[in-house]
Each structure stands twice: as structure tokens, then as C-alpha cells.
Write a protein that holds these residues in place. Structure first.
Motif, PDB file in Angstrom:
ATOM      1  N   ILE A  43       0.841  -1.202   0.000  1.00 33.01           N
ATOM      2  CA  ILE A  43       0.000   0.000   0.000  1.00 33.01           C
ATOM      3  C   ILE A  43       0.873   1.248   0.000  1.00 33.01           C
ATOM      4  O   ILE A  43       0.568   2.239  -0.689  1.00 33.01           O
ATOM      5  N   THR A 129      -9.550  -1.122  -0.643  1.00 36.45           N
ATOM      6  CA  THR A 129      -8.765  -2.099   0.108  1.00 36.45           C
ATOM      7  C   THR A 129      -9.605  -2.929   1.074  1.00 36.45           C
ATOM      8  O   THR A 129      -9.130  -3.307   2.153  1.00 36.45           O
ATOM      9  N   ASP A 158      -6.482   4.284   2.339  1.00 36.28           N
ATOM     10  CA  ASP A 158      -6.394   2.856   2.059  1.00 36.28           C
ATOM     11  C   ASP A 158      -6.280   2.033   3.338  1.00 36.28           C
ATOM     12  O   ASP A 158      -6.823   0.925   3.437  1.00 36.28           O
TER      13      ASP A 158
END
Length: 234
Positions: A43, A129, A158
Motif C-alpha cells: 500500500i 482495500t 487505504d
């Protein structure tokens, strides 16, 4: 050039857009705990993408352009009552579903109060996500196949989505420790995380209310209520 090709040109080669494996949703908490650093690595790889030439905030359209000039405009317009399409006159949900006006307005204000911490924080975000959308082999690979919700925002969005999906995995707590061990400093971490979490939390809450998913609404409300105490306890 298509949207996915433009996004691929921004990403490092360490981010896999065509992964083979299984949905991360299949990992049990112990398996995720063992592999959480791998998820966080990937990420953060997304957030390190070169977005030079990409302006604004918000989700990408088909031409990979954003709609909003500021983070504030992006977050607030998400909840405008005069939007076309699915969310036209959405505030009617306060009268027809389990969506509570007082709850929504409380956390909408909590989000608004923290927008200044996120203003100017522009990163490529996957914005999807949820664990069902991330693919892993459970050992050394995490990939991201569906970029339909991607755009520009604070990258903590995220991580906030992961926590909203599975709060019992303690994503912000693990992320704080992950950063400490790697000497990664995220300025205003707690307030930025809360802003992104409240934004996505009340957005997902109204979605579940709109489809009469009362059980999910209760779970989301509980998670939102508890988050500030969790963050401030770090």
C-alpha cells in the motif's frame, strides 16, 4: 491510453495489478498478523507513485482525471444531496432506513474538523482495500486487480478502509508499530487517519442503510464510535 494503462504507468513494478492467488478475505486473523507488513509495504508502494501531472482530488474518471480542486471539496461533495444518480436526495434515508441523522451529522462534523490535516496530502490511492478485493498467496505476494475506485487522496484512506472492513485486525495500531520500527514518520497520523476513516465510514454506512442491511449498519456504527479512543490510545 486507457485508465488502467495510465495507472500502471504511475505505479512501481513492485505493485501487481494482475495477481494470482486468493482473496485476502480468506486469511484468518493470525495469518494476517503474520503477513500484515507485506500488505503495508504494498500500500505504501502505491502511495509512492509518481503523480506528477495529475491534478486535484477524488476518484479518477475514465480519462484518469479527478473532479475536485481540494480535499475539502472532494469529501464534502461526496455527501451532497443534489448529486445525480444513485445518491439523489439520499438524505431521505434518515426517514426511511436505520440511518440516524444525529449519528451521521456527528461524524460528518468530526470529519470536517479534521480536513485541514489532510489538505495538501495528495497520493495515488487504491480506494478499494476491502479484503475481498486484495489478492494474496498468503506468503510473499499481495496484488490489487480492480482499480475502478482509484484516485487521489491522503494515502491513509487505504489503511482506513482496511480497518473499517475488519476492525478486529487493529490496522492503525499495527501501522503505528510498523512505522516506528522503520523510522517512518507520518505527520498528524491520528487526525488524518480519523478524517479518512470517518469519511469512508459514514459513506459506507449510508450505502448499507440504502440496501436495508441493518446488521452491517450496527457493526459500522460501533466501529466508528470506538475508533477515536483506539487511535488516541496509541
Amino acid at each position: 491510453m486507457g485508465k488502467d494503462h495510465i495507472i500502471k504507468s504511475m505505479l512501481s513494478e513492485n505493485v501487481n495489478m494482475t495477481p494470482n492467488g486468493f482473496a485476502a478475505d480468506q486469511l484468518n486473523p493470525e495469518q494476517f498478523a503474520e503477513n500484515h507488513a507485506l500488505f503495508f509495504d504494498k500500500i505504501l508502494e502505491i502511495s509512492s507513485s509518481d503523480i506528477a501531472g495529475v491534478e486535484g482530488y477524488g476518484e479518477f474518471n475514465d480519462a484518469c482525471k479527478t473532479e475536485y480542486e481540494s480535499c475539502r471539496a472532494f469529501l464534502l461533495d461526496t455527501f451532497a444531496d443534489d448529486k445525480e444518480g444513485y445518491w439523489t436526495n439520499w438524505k431521505e434515508l434518515f426517514d426511511t432506513t436505520v440511518l440516524e441523522r444525529e449519528f451521521f451529522e456527528t461524524y460528518y462534523k468530526e470529519m470536517m474538523d479534521r480536513i485541514p490535516y489532510c489538505e495538501g496530502k495528495r497520493f495515488l490511492v487504491y480506494n478499494n482495500t476491502f479484503f475481498i478485493n486484495m489478492i494474496t498467496d498468503g506468503k510473499s505476494m499481495v496484488g490489487f486487480p480492480d482499480w475502478s475506485r482509484s484516485g487521489i487522496s491522503d494515502f491513509l484512506l487505504d489503511f482506513a478502509i482496511m480497518d473499517l472492513n475488519k476492525p478486529y485486525l487493529q490496522i492503525p495500531e499495527l501501522l503505528n508499530e510498523y512505522c516506528r520500527k522503520r523510522n517512518i514518520v507520518i505527520p498528524d497520523f491520528k487526525e488524518r487517519f480519523l478524517c479518512m476513516a470517518y469519511y469512508k465510514g459514514i459513506d459506507v454506512l449510508r450505502w448499507h442503510a440504502s440496501i436495508d442491511d441493518t446488521e452491517s449498519c450496527m457493526s459500522i456504527m460501533k466501529s466508528i464510535r470506538e475508533l477515536k479512543d483506539r487511535l488516541y490510545a496509541i
